[in-house]
Every structure is written in C-alpha cells, then in structure tokens.
Design an enzyme around this catalytic site. Structure first.
Site, mmCIF file in Angstrom:
data_model
loop_
_atom_site.group_PDB
_atom_site.id
_atom_site.type_symbol
_atom_site.label_atom_id
_atom_site.label_comp_id
_atom_site.label_asym_id
_atom_site.label_seq_id
_atom_site.Cartn_x
_atom_site.Cartn_y
_atom_site.Cartn_z
ATOM 1 N N GLU A 1 0.820 -1.222 0.000
ATOM 2 C CA GLU A 1 0.000 0.000 0.000
ATOM 3 C C GLU A 1 0.848 1.264 0.000
ATOM 4 O OE1 GLU A 1 -2.887 0.176 -0.717
ATOM 5 O OE2 GLU A 1 -4.218 -1.198 0.341
ATOM 6 N N HIS B 1 -7.406 -0.599 9.824
ATOM 7 C CA HIS B 1 -8.806 -0.983 9.639
ATOM 8 C C HIS B 1 -9.515 -0.936 11.004
ATOM 9 C CE1 HIS B 1 -6.960 -3.709 6.262
ATOM 10 N NE2 HIS B 1 -6.957 -2.433 5.915
HETATM 11 ZN ZN LIG Z 1 -5.779 -1.720 4.254
#
Ligand SMILES: [Zn+2]
Length: 263
Positions: free
Chosen positions: A74, A95
C-alpha cells in the site's frame, strides 16, 4: 526526522495499532518521510504488533527500494499523500472496526456531533472503492487529500496523516473514537447535531489556535455549507469529479417541492 528514531517510533505505533485492534494479522501500514526523497515504511506481510526496527523498508518517493526490505504493497497510498501534502511527514493506515464499519456501510464521518472533533480533525470523507495497492485506490483518494487529515476508503478502512507520526496516530484514534460514539448514540435514539452558529464559533477557534488552517473550510462535509463561512481555497474537496453534490437544507426543500409540483 532522524532514521534511528523513526524506526523506533514506527515499531511503537505499530504495537499500539495492534493492541488497540485497529489492525489484525498483517493489516495496515505506517510510514515516515525522513527527507525530501526518502520514506521509511512498514514491511509487507508483517504483523504491525511484532515488527523489529531492522525489518522496516527504505524507499524513494517513487517507491523504489533503497534497502533489501520490501515495503508494504500500500506504499502508493502513502506516496500520494506526501506528494499532495508537503506538510505531511507521517501516514498511518489501518482498519479500525468502528471507522471501518462506516466505510463498509457507505457513510462518511461528517456529522457535527462532537465539538472537539470539529476543532482538531474536521470531517472525514468517504472515498470511492478502489482495489487495494492499485491506482484505482489512489485516484479515488486524490481529490480529498489536500483539505482533510483523515479519509475513509469504501469497503476497506481508514488512513490519517500529520506533521509527525504521533499526530497521524492521534488523528486515526480520533476518527475511530468518533465513529464509535456515533454508533452508540444511534443505539440511544440518534445524535443531536450542533447548530450552525456553534459550528462557526468552533471553526474560528480552531483557526486562531492553529489546530486547523483555513483550507479545512474546504472539507467535504455538509455542515460547513450551513455556516456563513466560505471556502477560500476555491473548490470544495471532491466536488470536481461531478459525482458528489451537496445542498443546504433550504435548497433541498426547494428542489423537493419543485419535484412535487411537477409530479
Ligand atoms: Zn488496508
């Protein structure tokens, strides 16, 4: 920031993310911008609660590795934020369950229900879904990065950023705490929104105290338009894609009555 200190701090914040259940398994990622062209990031496929200082990956601003460690998949999300916001020196993606519940339900965290959140964070928009680690995701986030300090990503999670890693983490925590309170208030019958004059006072205070600058007036949250404050930066964040339109209460009533007259 000095590299040795940054390595220690990333591991410390990683443990906090894991202990507070903002991530499980190998979820989430953290980075610090060490200088104009160097980023220190968490490694791919590693639990953020169990990282070692020597496991972190160094890359340049294009994501090219500068060590033998592989950075998170990411990383592109982090690099986008650094490119759009030269003031940002750290990014924290996770998250957290309550914030992510908003993202899964298709909701932004943008109701004026908590005075301190208006003062320190502002509102958190929901950006369109994009496949993780692809350009879809960064393209969906891009219009919102400039005016916000935290974003929700539809059906995925949250990201927060700041001048240093502690500030980025604090913003993520405020996002999660706000989402949790909003959900609890809903169970009790619903939250009461602050009136527009109270919002206006809070926005003036946050600008005088330096919590958030005038550019935060351009955040994509409906309550800003109810106040007499205008967005000096021109366009409201995210409105240039033509997909998001917001109305004041009066405009909406007028449109609905027009529709009723036509039918
Ligand atoms: Zn993520």
């Amino acid at each position: 920031m000095e590299e040795k200190q940054a390595r220690k701090l990333i591991c410390e914040i990683g443990r906090l993310l894991y202990e507070r259940s903002y991530v499980v398994s190998s979820d989430g990622n953290i980075s610090v911008r060490l200088d104009e062209n160097t980023v220190l990031a968490t490694p791919t496929m590693t639990c953020k609660g169990r990282m070692t200082e020597d496991s972190l990956a160094l890359t340049d601003m294009e994501g090219k590795p500068l060590s033998d460690k592989r950075a998170s998949s990411e990383l592109a999300m982090h690099l986008l934020i650094y490119r759009e916001r030269p003031d940002v020196r750290a990014v924290c993606h996770a998250h957290p369950p309550h914030g992510t519940a908003f993202a899964v339900a298709g909701l932004a965290i943008d109701k004026p229900i908590l005075s301190e959140v208006i003062l320190t964070l502002g509102c958190v928009p929901l950006t369109d879904y994009g496949t993780p680690s692809t350009e879809e995701l960064t393209a969906a986030m891009q219009p919102f990065v400039k005016h916000h300090n935290a974003l929700l990503m539809a059906n995925h999670g949250a990201v927060a950023y700041g001048e240093n890693l502690r500030q980025a983490f604090d913003r993520l925590e405020t996002l999660e705490h706000t989402a949790r309170i909003a959900i609890l208030a809903k169970i009790l019958g619903g939250a009461n929104n602050l009136p527009s004059d109270a919002i206006e006072k809070l926005i003036n205070i946050r600008e005088r105290a330096g919590y958030l600058g005038k550019e935060a007036r351009c955040q994509a949250c409906g309550y800003l338009h109810q106040t007499g404050l205008s967005c000096s930066g021109g366009e409201i964040a995210g409105s240039s894609d033509g997909k998001r339109i917001s109305f004041t209460r009066e405009e909406l009533i007028e449109l609905l009555s027009q529709a009723a007259r036509l039918s």
